[in-house]
Design an enzyme around this catalytic site. Sequence first.
Site, short mmCIF file in Angstrom:
data_model
loop_
_atom_site.label_atom_id
_atom_site.label_comp_id
_atom_site.label_asym_id
_atom_site.label_seq_id
_atom_site.Cartn_x
_atom_site.Cartn_y
_atom_site.Cartn_z
N TYR A 65 -6.07 3.48 3.55
CA TYR A 65 -5.13 2.88 2.47
C TYR A 65 -4.09 1.92 2.77
O TYR A 65 -3.68 2.08 4.04
CB TYR A 65 -4.78 3.93 1.63
N CYS A 66 -3.67 1.17 2.19
CA CYS A 66 -2.60 0.52 2.14
C CYS A 66 -2.05 0.02 0.74
O CYS A 66 -2.11 1.05 -0.04
CB CYS A 66 -3.20 -1.19 2.72
N ARG A 67 -1.39 -0.87 0.56
CA ARG A 67 -0.52 -1.16 -0.75
C ARG A 67 -1.36 -1.23 -1.84
O ARG A 67 -1.52 -0.71 -3.01
CB ARG A 67 0.32 -2.33 -0.57
N GLY A 69 -5.23 -2.16 -1.34
CA GLY A 69 -6.64 -2.08 -0.78
C GLY A 69 -7.21 -3.26 0.21
O GLY A 69 -8.54 -3.33 0.54
N ILE A 94 -2.22 2.35 -2.61
CA ILE A 94 -1.15 3.17 -2.90
C ILE A 94 -0.50 2.86 -4.58
O ILE A 94 0.20 3.61 -4.92
CB ILE A 94 -0.02 3.64 -1.93
#
Length: 102
Positions: A65-67, A69, A94
């Site tokens: 995951y990141c901020r 996608g 997230i």
Amino acid sequence: MANLSQTEWTEQLNADDNAVILDVRTEAEVAEKKIPNSINIDIYKGQGFVYQVEELDKSKNYYVYCRSGARSAQACNIMNQLGFDNTYNLLGGILEWTGDVE
């Protein structure tokens, strides 16, 4: 790589005994909040990201995951090229995460 919705990603992760949660954001972003038990390797480190990822166990299943996608999708593609068979991208990142955070 599989793109999974927040619900799919969480359900699959919770049922997976061979799971590793990988956060590919920057250290500053991770300091704000992160998904519990995740490891952080910043994709912006370029070749450094590749070196660190290559040290991971390829037999595990990686929930990335990141901020939002986008970076995590890119990370999954890189990992697939490096021989990782099971990578799962969290759509919405997230930003849309409703589960626990640290």
